[in-house]
Design an enzyme around this catalytic site. Structure first.
Site, PDB file in Angstrom:
ATOM      1  N   ASN A 213       0.843  -1.200   0.000  1.00 11.96           N
ATOM      2  CA  ASN A 213       0.000   0.000   0.000  1.00 11.96           C
ATOM      3  C   ASN A 213       0.872   1.242   0.000  1.00 11.96           C
ATOM      4  O   ASN A 213       2.098   1.143  -0.018  1.00 11.96           O
ATOM      5  CB  ASN A 213      -0.969  -0.022   1.196  1.00 11.96           C
ATOM      6  CG  ASN A 213      -0.226  -0.072   2.514  1.00 11.96           C
ATOM      7  OD1 ASN A 213       0.507   0.847   2.854  1.00 11.96           O
ATOM      8  ND2 ASN A 213      -0.392  -1.168   3.248  1.00 11.96           N
ATOM      9  N   ASP A 282      -4.150  -5.946   5.096  1.00 11.56           N
ATOM     10  CA  ASP A 282      -5.190  -6.704   5.790  1.00 11.56           C
ATOM     11  C   ASP A 282      -5.222  -8.162   5.356  1.00 11.56           C
ATOM     12  O   ASP A 282      -5.592  -9.030   6.119  1.00 11.56           O
ATOM     13  CB  ASP A 282      -6.563  -6.056   5.521  1.00 11.56           C
ATOM     14  CG  ASP A 282      -6.709  -4.749   6.293  1.00 11.56           C
ATOM     15  OD1 ASP A 282      -6.227  -4.705   7.448  1.00 11.56           O
ATOM     16  OD2 ASP A 282      -7.272  -3.781   5.749  1.00 11.56           O
ATOM     17  N   LYS A 292       7.664 -17.691 -10.366  1.00  7.66           N
ATOM     18  CA  LYS A 292       6.949 -16.622 -11.042  1.00  7.66           C
ATOM     19  C   LYS A 292       5.760 -17.199 -11.827  1.00  7.66           C
ATOM     20  O   LYS A 292       5.925 -18.185 -12.556  1.00  7.66           O
ATOM     21  CB  LYS A 292       7.902 -15.891 -11.998  1.00  7.66           C
ATOM     22  CG  LYS A 292       7.265 -14.683 -12.625  1.00  7.66           C
ATOM     23  CD  LYS A 292       8.186 -13.959 -13.577  1.00  7.66           C
ATOM     24  CE  LYS A 292       7.424 -12.866 -14.296  1.00  7.66           C
ATOM     25  NZ  LYS A 292       8.082 -12.421 -15.511  1.00  7.66           N
ATOM     26  N   ASP A 311      -3.854  -9.383  13.327  1.00  8.90           N
ATOM     27  CA  ASP A 311      -3.937  -7.979  13.740  1.00  8.90           C
ATOM     28  C   ASP A 311      -2.898  -7.746  14.856  1.00  8.90           C
ATOM     29  O   ASP A 311      -3.073  -8.215  15.985  1.00  8.90           O
ATOM     30  CB  ASP A 311      -5.355  -7.651  14.222  1.00  8.90           C
ATOM     31  CG  ASP A 311      -5.538  -6.152  14.408  1.00  8.90           C
ATOM     32  OD1 ASP A 311      -4.629  -5.506  14.964  1.00  8.90           O
ATOM     33  OD2 ASP A 311      -6.590  -5.624  13.982  1.00  8.90           O
ATOM     34  N   ILE A 312      -1.840  -7.057  14.494  1.00  6.22           N
ATOM     35  CA  ILE A 312      -0.712  -6.894  15.429  1.00  6.22           C
ATOM     36  C   ILE A 312      -1.123  -6.066  16.638  1.00  6.22           C
ATOM     37  O   ILE A 312      -0.863  -6.430  17.789  1.00  6.22           O
ATOM     38  CB  ILE A 312       0.486  -6.234  14.692  1.00  6.22           C
ATOM     39  CG1 ILE A 312       0.894  -7.095  13.505  1.00  6.22           C
ATOM     40  CG2 ILE A 312       1.658  -6.018  15.646  1.00  6.22           C
ATOM     41  CD1 ILE A 312       1.861  -6.430  12.540  1.00  6.22           C
ATOM     42  N   PHE A 332      -3.357   3.634  15.413  1.00  8.45           N
ATOM     43  CA  PHE A 332      -3.653   4.654  14.421  1.00  8.45           C
ATOM     44  C   PHE A 332      -4.840   4.164  13.603  1.00  8.45           C
ATOM     45  O   PHE A 332      -5.082   2.951  13.529  1.00  8.45           O
ATOM     46  CB  PHE A 332      -2.444   4.892  13.500  1.00  8.45           C
ATOM     47  CG  PHE A 332      -1.612   6.065  13.938  1.00  8.45           C
ATOM     48  CD1 PHE A 332      -0.906   6.026  15.131  1.00  8.45           C
ATOM     49  CD2 PHE A 332      -1.531   7.220  13.160  1.00  8.45           C
ATOM     50  CE1 PHE A 332      -0.147   7.109  15.557  1.00  8.45           C
ATOM     51  CE2 PHE A 332      -0.773   8.306  13.570  1.00  8.45           C
ATOM     52  CZ  PHE A 332      -0.083   8.253  14.762  1.00  8.45           C
ATOM     53  N   LYS A 346     -13.074   2.099  16.031  1.00  6.84           N
ATOM     54  CA  LYS A 346     -11.833   1.316  15.950  1.00  6.84           C
ATOM     55  C   LYS A 346     -11.153   1.230  17.308  1.00  6.84           C
ATOM     56  O   LYS A 346     -10.582   0.210  17.669  1.00  6.84           O
ATOM     57  CB  LYS A 346     -10.905   1.933  14.895  1.00  6.84           C
ATOM     58  CG  LYS A 346      -9.889   0.965  14.352  1.00  6.84           C
ATOM     59  CD  LYS A 346      -9.201   1.495  13.112  1.00  6.84           C
ATOM     60  CE  LYS A 346      -9.990   1.212  11.846  1.00  6.84           C
ATOM     61  NZ  LYS A 346      -9.292   1.638  10.632  1.00  6.84           N
TER      62      LYS A 346
HETATM   63  N1  CTP Z   1      -3.063  -2.870  12.546  1.00  2.00           N
HETATM   64  C1  CTP Z   1      -2.254  -3.905  12.932  1.00  2.00           C
HETATM   65  N2  CTP Z   1      -2.336  -5.104  12.287  1.00  2.00           N
HETATM   66  C2  CTP Z   1      -3.195  -5.289  11.261  1.00  2.00           C
HETATM   67  C3  CTP Z   1      -4.028  -4.218  10.845  1.00  2.00           C
HETATM   68  C4  CTP Z   1      -3.933  -3.010  11.503  1.00  2.00           C
HETATM   69  O1  CTP Z   1      -1.470  -3.745  13.878  1.00  2.00           O
HETATM   70  N3  CTP Z   1      -3.239  -6.448  10.661  1.00  2.00           N
HETATM   71  C5  CTP Z   1      -3.023  -1.606  13.293  1.00  2.00           C
HETATM   72  C6  CTP Z   1      -2.496  -0.427  12.512  1.00  2.00           C
HETATM   73  O2  CTP Z   1      -1.091  -0.298  12.667  1.00  2.00           O
HETATM   74  C7  CTP Z   1      -3.240   0.731  13.140  1.00  2.00           C
HETATM   75  C8  CTP Z   1      -4.562   0.112  13.532  1.00  2.00           C
HETATM   76  O3  CTP Z   1      -4.335  -1.280  13.635  1.00  2.00           O
HETATM   77  O4  CTP Z   1      -2.627   1.158  14.335  1.00  2.00           O
HETATM   78  C9  CTP Z   1      -5.688   0.373  12.575  1.00  2.00           C
HETATM   79  O5  CTP Z   1      -5.262   0.085  11.252  1.00  2.00           O
HETATM   80  P1  CTP Z   1      -6.224   0.404  10.021  1.00  2.00           P
HETATM   81  O6  CTP Z   1      -5.560  -0.073   8.771  1.00  2.00           O
HETATM   82  O7  CTP Z   1      -6.691   1.815  10.096  1.00  2.00           O
HETATM   83  O8  CTP Z   1      -7.490  -0.458  10.346  1.00  2.00           O
HETATM   84  P2  CTP Z   1      -7.848  -1.959  10.169  1.00  2.00           P
HETATM   85  O9  CTP Z   1      -7.748  -2.637  11.479  1.00  2.00           O
HETATM   86  O10 CTP Z   1      -7.072  -2.572   9.054  1.00  2.00           O
HETATM   87  O11 CTP Z   1      -9.384  -1.848   9.794  1.00  2.00           O
HETATM   88  P3  CTP Z   1     -10.059  -1.303   8.410  1.00  2.00           P
HETATM   89  O12 CTP Z   1      -9.148  -1.713   7.290  1.00  2.00           O
HETATM   90  O13 CTP Z   1     -11.347  -1.979   8.402  1.00  2.00           O
HETATM   91  O14 CTP Z   1     -10.195   0.172   8.534  1.00  2.00           O
END
Ligand code: CTP
Length: 404
Positions: A213, A282, A292, A311-312, A332, A346
């Protein structure tokens, strides 16, 4: 940025080839808003002329304790009273020995000794040959100078003017500038260990392609720098980005979300604050190929299947240390719309005391941002500013909330 606005710095040069770097440093300090008064020892003037330093600092250089330009003929008193700090760069081995003994037989050492010790900090950037640096006398002097309250900046390592290689080079001007700026920041996180995730993750589809991303990592790197400036020990777990590591920060490079989770969980054992700024992918490919994926000429396109990444932030926020309050977790939220509603939801979903919302598409890759802090008491905006300025404000907010 004008991180040194209003600061008046006496820049002392002593004898060493690194004097050429002091010219750059003088410019850099002024560019950051400081005023600089240069004092040179006789030895320094063998390496670079006072004319150069006068032109760069826009002020006459001082060199002698008998300088009749001062109406009271007390340059050492006048110059030290107006300074916010005395920075000696380069500081030779001989000059360190002099400082240590409180000698005062030239204007610079005299000014250091005459300075009000509680109001005018002394910062030194040593510069010398590696054998001189390693010598027990120098190391002993160094320890005593620190004990006397002197801030001793690191030395660099590498090729030396004498042709030898090792420790003892003076840091580069931009490194010293970062250290000087850090010196003046309030130490609100002293004793804390801050863990930060930053940048995107990269999820391979095959050995040459992947999903990632637009996160640049800038906000996370700025937070790592601000936390370090505030006195914390900082570990930065960075996805694939090309940003320089902030000074004094330990950096671990990772690629995928899985890598990032492993590195983060391990480092979280010692952390007291965790800030998740990373834009973690995600999903990752469920059927990544070792080879490849080739076009077969028939026009058929590959079918990608995805699995959700761990989700960390949520994992760490549920860990026993976070639940007991030993690890303060900050998330964040990168949103494209409805920032307040999404960030509030969130925060609850991730189970963190503080969640920082921002509009992802408006900030990815930019040097500035605007933040919305959401906690149990409501929301507060940190208006648009540079990412570093916002990072410093956020660090102060974290320190207050963690009651350091
Ligand atoms: N985060 C994380 N691990 C993931 C996804 C997100 O640690 N697999 C953390 C990000 O570093 C951030 C927070 O969760 O601090 C929210 O990330 P964000 O991308 O805004 O949200 P998502 O949890 O991915 O939800 P959505 O995509 O539905 O907005």
């Amino acid at each position: 940025m004008n991180d040194l606005a209003g600061k008046h710095i006496v820049l002392g040069l002593t004898g060493g080839i690194a004097c050429y770097k002091a010219a750059e440093l003088c410019r850099a300090l002024i560019k950051e808003g400081a005023t600089v008064q240069v004092i040179m020892t006789e030895a320094a003037a063998q390496f670079i002329t006072p004319v150069t330093m006068q032109a760069l600092s826009n002020r006459p250089v001082y060199g002698s304790q008998w300088d009749a330009r001062e109406p009271n003929n007390m340059a050492h008193i006048n110059l030290s009273r107006e300074a916010d700090a005395i920075l000696i760069a380069p500081c030779s081995a001989d000059f360190m020995a002099k400082l240590l003994h409180g000698r005062a037989d030239d204007l610079l050492s005299l000014t250091c000794l005459a300075r009000p010790i509680d109001k005018v900090p002394l910062l030194i950037a040593p510069a010398m040959n590696r054998e001189m640096w390693a010598h027990p006398a120098t190391q002993r002097n160094l320890a005593q100078l620190r004990a006397d309250g002197t801030t001793v900046f690191d030395v660099g390592t590498g090729d030396q003017a004498c042709g030898e290689t090792g420790d003892g080079r003076m840091l580069e001007a931009e490194e010293l500038l970062e250290d000087v700026i850090a010196f003046f920041q309030p130490k609100v996180l002293r004793g804390q260990h801050v863990l930060v995730t930053a940048g995107p993750t990269y999820e391979a589809i095959d050995p040459v392609r992947g999903i990632t991303n637009l996160s640049s990592g800038k906000m996370g790197f700025a937070i790592a720098r601000a936390a370090r400036e505030a006195g914390a020990e900082v570990t930065l777990v960075a996805g694939p980005v090309h940003l320089p590591t902030p000074r004094g920060v330990t950096r671990l490079n990772v690629v995928s979300a899985q890598n990032m989770l492993e590195a983060t969980v391990e480092r979280a054992q010692e952390a007291t604050i965790f800030v998740a700024t990373s834009a973690v992918a995600d999903w990752r490919s469920a059927n990544a190929s070792d080879q490849k994926i080739k076009k077969d000429g028939s026009g058929t396109t590959p079918t990608l299947q995805f699995v959700e990444n761990p989700d960390i932030l949520a994992t760490l926020a549920q860990s026993p240390r976070a639940v007991s309050g030993d690890l303060f977790c900050v998330g964040f939220a990168a949103e494209s719309h409805d920032l307040l509603a999404n960030a509030t939801a969130k925060r609850a979903r991730k189970g963190v005391p503080l969640l920082v919302g921002n509009i992802g598409p408006a900030t990815f890759g930019q040097d500035d941002n605007a933040l919305l802090l959401v906690d149990a008491h409501g929301a507060r905006e940190l208006p648009r500013n540079s990412k570093l300025a916002l990072a410093r404000q956020l660090v102060a907010e974290i320190a207050t909330r963690k009651k350091i």
